[in-house]
Enzyme design. Structure first.
Site, PDB file in Angstrom:
ATOM      1  N   GLY A 187       0.784  -1.240   0.000  1.00 42.65           N
ATOM      2  CA  GLY A 187       0.000   0.000   0.000  1.00 42.65           C
ATOM      3  C   GLY A 187       0.811   1.282   0.000  1.00 42.65           C
ATOM      4  CG  MET A 204      -1.257  -8.182  -6.201  1.00 38.24           C
ATOM      5  SD  MET A 204      -0.407  -7.273  -7.503  1.00 38.24           S
ATOM      6  CE  MET A 204       0.524  -8.611  -8.234  1.00 38.24           C
ATOM      7  NE  ARG A 205      -8.400 -12.482  -7.160  1.00 34.57           N
ATOM      8  CZ  ARG A 205      -8.119 -13.779  -7.307  1.00 34.57           C
ATOM      9  NH1 ARG A 205      -6.935 -14.241  -6.986  1.00 34.57           N
ATOM     10  NH2 ARG A 205      -9.026 -14.604  -7.764  1.00 34.57           N
ATOM     11  CG  ASN A 247      -3.634  -0.964 -12.643  1.00 37.98           C
ATOM     12  OD1 ASN A 247      -3.406  -1.069 -11.430  1.00 37.98           O
ATOM     13  ND2 ASN A 247      -3.024  -1.712 -13.547  1.00 37.98           N
ATOM     14  CG  HIS A 290       1.510  -2.174 -15.612  1.00 36.39           C
ATOM     15  ND1 HIS A 290       1.148  -3.391 -15.079  1.00 36.39           N
ATOM     16  CD2 HIS A 290       2.480  -2.425 -16.519  1.00 36.39           C
ATOM     17  CE1 HIS A 290       1.870  -4.341 -15.658  1.00 36.39           C
ATOM     18  NE2 HIS A 290       2.677  -3.772 -16.532  1.00 36.39           N
ATOM     19  CD  GLU A 325     -14.903  -4.451 -20.725  1.00 31.20           C
ATOM     20  OE1 GLU A 325     -14.130  -3.619 -21.275  1.00 31.20           O
ATOM     21  OE2 GLU A 325     -16.086  -4.194 -20.440  1.00 31.20           O
ATOM     22  CD  GLU A 326      -7.180  -6.063 -25.105  1.00 29.55           C
ATOM     23  OE1 GLU A 326      -6.042  -6.257 -25.541  1.00 29.55           O
ATOM     24  OE2 GLU A 326      -8.049  -5.390 -25.694  1.00 29.55           O
ATOM     25  CG  ASP A 351      -1.690  -4.435 -17.203  1.00 32.84           C
ATOM     26  OD1 ASP A 351      -2.348  -3.911 -16.285  1.00 32.84           O
ATOM     27  OD2 ASP A 351      -0.898  -5.377 -17.022  1.00 32.84           O
TER      28      ASP A 351
HETATM   29  C1  GRF Z   1       3.541  -1.111  -7.536  1.00 30.35           C
HETATM   30  O1  GRF Z   1       4.803  -1.275  -8.088  1.00 30.35           O
HETATM   31  C2  GRF Z   1       2.487  -1.028  -8.610  1.00 30.35           C
HETATM   32  O2  GRF Z   1       2.938  -0.419  -9.774  1.00 30.35           O
HETATM   33  C3  GRF Z   1       2.199  -2.475  -8.887  1.00 30.35           C
HETATM   34  O3  GRF Z   1       2.259  -3.102  -7.629  1.00 30.35           O
HETATM   35  C4  GRF Z   1       3.111  -2.348  -6.763  1.00 30.35           C
HETATM   36  C5  GRF Z   1       2.280  -2.005  -5.557  1.00 30.35           C
HETATM   37  O4  GRF Z   1       3.015  -1.431  -4.525  1.00 30.35           O
HETATM   38  N1  GRF Z   1       0.938  -2.627  -9.573  1.00 30.35           N
HETATM   39  P1  GRF Z   1       2.289  -0.803  -3.282  1.00 30.35           P
HETATM   40  O5  GRF Z   1       1.377  -1.870  -2.694  1.00 30.35           O
HETATM   41  O6  GRF Z   1       1.527   0.403  -3.727  1.00 30.35           O
HETATM   42  O7  GRF Z   1       3.389  -0.448  -2.316  1.00 30.35           O
END
Ligand code: GRF
Length: 197
Positions: free
Chosen positions: A15, A93-94, A111, A113, A146-147, A149
């Site tokens: 987080g 992570m889902r 999001n 990435h 839906e796709e 990233d």
């Molecule tokens: C980050 O690197 C983000 O880009 C990726 O997961 C990581 C999350 O880190 N999707 P955090 O939980 O915000 O510290």
């Protein structure tokens, strides 16, 4: 100060991006406020950050549901209590099914990435950067569709790849850059929304 954009943040772990958003929201001129945080992982560190900041937080454990849609429905119920304008995935992570994405207006899920999309969708981004000998990498804040990233990009920030970098050193050097990028993207979207209305 104009009305603030109401954001919900979804996390699965540490987080630190959530923390960056929390910190930005404490600035009086920042055009957004966090109305709820939810994690699919019980005990995620990010939940403690929410608690410390006095933000309503929930655990919706995906393991408690038999199907992805059932999990998403439970998450939807919780989020809808807070009527967010924007849902920010921050280390969540889902992967969502169309069921969740279609439950919200277009351009209401964001999001972050850790790559320069469209390069390296999915996981193992830093490994691939090094394997391919790239000279630069970065992060992307984008809308979720839906796709995986693949939604419209709001902003990207770059860093150089240095001699001797490992996936771990790259991730560590990119993280503070992510912490600038996410609040900046939220601010951009909030300002756009106020201009439209
Ligand atoms: C980050 O690197 C983000 O880009 C990726 O997961 C990581 C999350 O880190 N999707 P955090 O939980 O915000 O510290």
């Amino acid at each position: 100060m104009e009305k603030k954009l109401k954001i919900a943040v979804l996390i699965s772990g540490r987080g630190s991006n959530l923390q960056a958003i929390i910190d930005s929201c404490t600035k009086p001129d920042f055009p957004a406020e966090i109305v709820a945080v939810a994690s699919n992982k019980p005990g995620a560190l990010g939940l403690k950050r929410a608690e410390k900041a006095g933000i309503t937080h929930y655990t919706v454990n995906h393991k408690d549901y038999e199907t992805r849609e059932a999990f998403e429905e439970a998450l939807l119920q919780v989020l809808k209590l807070h009527n967010p304008d924007l849902i920010c995935l921050a280390g969540f992570m889902r992967v969502f099914t169309p069921y969740f994405v279609e439950a919200w207006p277009r351009k209401s899920i964001l999001n972050i990435h850790p790559s320069l999309l469209p390069l390296y969708k999915g996981s193992k981004t830093h490994e691939l950067v090094i394997e391919n000998g790239d000279r630069e990498t970065g992060c992307t804040v984008h809308y979720v569709t839906e796709e995986l990233d693949s939604g419209e990009i709001i902003l990207q920030k770059k860093i150089d790849v240095l001699e001797g970098d490992t996936p771990e050193t790259l991730a560590a050097r990119l993280l503070p850059v992510e912490h600038q990028a996410y609040p900046e993207a939220i601010e951009t979207i909030a300002r756009q929304k106020w201009e439209e209305n």
